[in-house]
Design an enzyme around this catalytic site. Structure first.
Site, short mmCIF file in Angstrom:
data_model
loop_
_atom_site.label_atom_id
_atom_site.label_comp_id
_atom_site.label_asym_id
_atom_site.label_seq_id
_atom_site.Cartn_x
_atom_site.Cartn_y
_atom_site.Cartn_z
N ALA A 249 6.50 9.14 2.58
CA ALA A 249 7.72 8.40 2.92
C ALA A 249 7.98 7.31 1.89
O ALA A 249 7.04 6.69 1.35
CB ALA A 249 7.61 7.79 4.31
N ASP B 226 -2.59 9.43 10.71
CA ASP B 226 -2.93 10.74 10.16
C ASP B 226 -4.35 11.06 10.59
O ASP B 226 -5.26 10.23 10.41
CB ASP B 226 -2.85 10.73 8.63
CG ASP B 226 -1.43 10.57 8.12
OD1 ASP B 226 -0.49 10.75 8.91
OD2 ASP B 226 -1.26 10.26 6.93
N TRP C 169 -0.86 16.87 10.77
CA TRP C 169 -1.85 15.82 10.91
C TRP C 169 -1.25 14.47 11.33
O TRP C 169 -1.97 13.55 11.66
CB TRP C 169 -2.58 15.63 9.58
CG TRP C 169 -1.63 15.37 8.44
CD1 TRP C 169 -1.08 14.17 8.07
CD2 TRP C 169 -1.06 16.34 7.56
NE1 TRP C 169 -0.22 14.32 7.01
CE2 TRP C 169 -0.20 15.65 6.67
CE3 TRP C 169 -1.20 17.72 7.41
CZ2 TRP C 169 0.53 16.29 5.66
CZ3 TRP C 169 -0.49 18.36 6.40
CH2 TRP C 169 0.36 17.65 5.54
N HIS C 170 0.07 14.33 11.28
CA HIS C 170 0.72 13.03 11.47
C HIS C 170 1.23 12.91 12.90
O HIS C 170 2.10 13.66 13.33
CB HIS C 170 1.89 12.91 10.48
CG HIS C 170 2.63 11.60 10.56
ND1 HIS C 170 2.51 10.61 9.60
CD2 HIS C 170 3.50 11.12 11.48
CE1 HIS C 170 3.30 9.59 9.94
NE2 HIS C 170 3.89 9.87 11.07
N HIS D 65 4.09 4.56 8.90
CA HIS D 65 2.78 3.91 8.78
C HIS D 65 2.92 2.39 8.70
O HIS D 65 2.00 1.66 9.10
CB HIS D 65 2.04 4.44 7.55
CG HIS D 65 1.46 5.80 7.74
ND1 HIS D 65 0.31 6.03 8.46
CD2 HIS D 65 1.87 7.02 7.31
CE1 HIS D 65 0.03 7.33 8.46
NE2 HIS D 65 0.97 7.94 7.77
N GLU E 228 3.92 18.25 8.75
CA GLU E 228 2.69 17.46 8.65
C GLU E 228 1.94 17.57 9.97
O GLU E 228 2.07 16.70 10.85
CB GLU E 228 3.01 16.00 8.33
CG GLU E 228 3.63 15.79 6.95
CD GLU E 228 3.66 14.33 6.53
OE1 GLU E 228 3.26 13.46 7.34
OE2 GLU E 228 4.09 14.04 5.40
N GLU F 173 0.83 -1.21 0.00
CA GLU F 173 0.00 0.00 0.00
C GLU F 173 0.86 1.25 0.00
O GLU F 173 0.56 2.22 -0.70
CB GLU F 173 -0.92 0.00 1.23
CG GLU F 173 -1.87 1.18 1.25
CD GLU F 173 -2.80 1.18 2.44
OE1 GLU F 173 -3.60 2.12 2.57
OE2 GLU F 173 -2.73 0.24 3.26
N GLN F 174 1.95 1.25 0.78
CA GLN F 174 2.84 2.41 0.79
C GLN F 174 3.47 2.61 -0.59
O GLN F 174 3.61 3.75 -1.05
CB GLN F 174 3.92 2.22 1.84
CG GLN F 174 4.82 3.44 2.03
CD GLN F 174 4.09 4.64 2.61
OE1 GLN F 174 3.11 4.49 3.35
NE2 GLN F 174 4.55 5.83 2.28
N SER G 186 8.52 4.08 5.90
CA SER G 186 7.35 4.82 6.39
C SER G 186 6.94 4.37 7.79
O SER G 186 6.84 3.17 8.05
CB SER G 186 6.16 4.63 5.44
OG SER G 186 4.98 5.15 6.00
#
Length: 246
Positions: free
Chosen positions: A99, A113, A165-166, A106, A163, A77-78, A104
């Site tokens: 990233a 996020d 939001w992160h 994530h 960011e 997905e990344q 990443s």
């Protein structure tokens, strides 16, 4: 005395794992996952981080107003997000806000996020302002183990544009110490190389945090303290010792 090797620690909790372009994920282990918001069951985080994120949002009065946009991502997905953003926005934008696959946060399950609820939300750059309920969340976040990972004044260190939001789960006391010293995760690890840090929690317990580059880390409870050790994915261990735990 129980001795933990780096390989053993890498398969356990990863709260303080540094993940960036210079420190890619060491493997593709999928953590135990849970959804922090039942209204968005497809957005997942590592289970402990998920529970604490939910608690922080409730404490901030943000239920229904603060919503998750993106949590755990598989490597595939990344990669798809990187490729799609590169195609639509170009290299400069992509390298600033996405990233590189395998690098990443994530992919650890420890990053989330967030967005202020709205009819339309930008997946790559969701709106998460510094005032209102989002501001309340920010003020409480360190108490629940979360830090705003990519601040504007740390771009030269993190390599990622601001960011707001992160958020990244690093746990307590580390989030509190990072806030106190005004450092990002990269700087926090460097600071721990130079000195042991002390934090007094709200319940009065003292916590001591240090870093070592030794290949093994000890966990000894014979003195009545509890110790915890994490590999930091940067060649060392973060050692945390709590006093006064019965």
């Amino acid at each position: 005395m129980k001795v933990l090797t780096c390989s053993e620690l890498e398969t356990s909790r990863r709260d303080l794992m540094l993940v960036n372009r210079s420190h890619p994920l060491p493997d593709s282990t999928v953590p135990e996952l849970a959804a922090p918001d039942p209204a968005y069951p497809e957005i997942l985080m590592e289970r402990r981080a998920s529970l604490l994120l939910s608690a922080c949002i409730r404490a901030a009065g943000g239920e229904g107003q603060i919503i998750p946009v993106s949590g755990w991502r598989s490597h595939a997905e990344q990669q798809a997000i990187w490729d799609d953003t590169m195609k639509k926005e170009g290299p400069s934008f992509t390298r600033s806000y996405v990233a590189y696959p395998g690098c990443s946060e994530h992919e650890t399950g420890l990053a989330i996020d967030l967005a202020l609820a709205a009819p339309e939300i930008d997946f790559i750059r969701p709106n998460f302002p510094y005032d209102g309920v989002c501001g309340s969340f920010r003020r409480l976040a360190p108490r629940y183990g979360f830090v705003e990972r990519y601040r504007a004044d740390k771009q030269a260190v993190t390599g990622i544009a601001a960011e707001p939001w992160h958020f990244r789960y690093v746990g307590v006391p580390h989030a509190l110490l990072m806030e106190h010293y005004g450092v990002c995760l990269e700087e926090y690890l460097d600071l721990l190389c130079r000195q042991e840090l002390t934090c007094t929690l709200e319940n009065g317990r003292k916590v001591y945090v240090s870093r070592t580059d030794d290949h093994t880390a000890g966990q000894n409870t014979s003195d009545g303290c509890v110790r915890q050790a994490f590999c930091d994915n940067a060649g060392g261990f973060i050692l945390t010792r709590w006093e006064g735990i019965v």
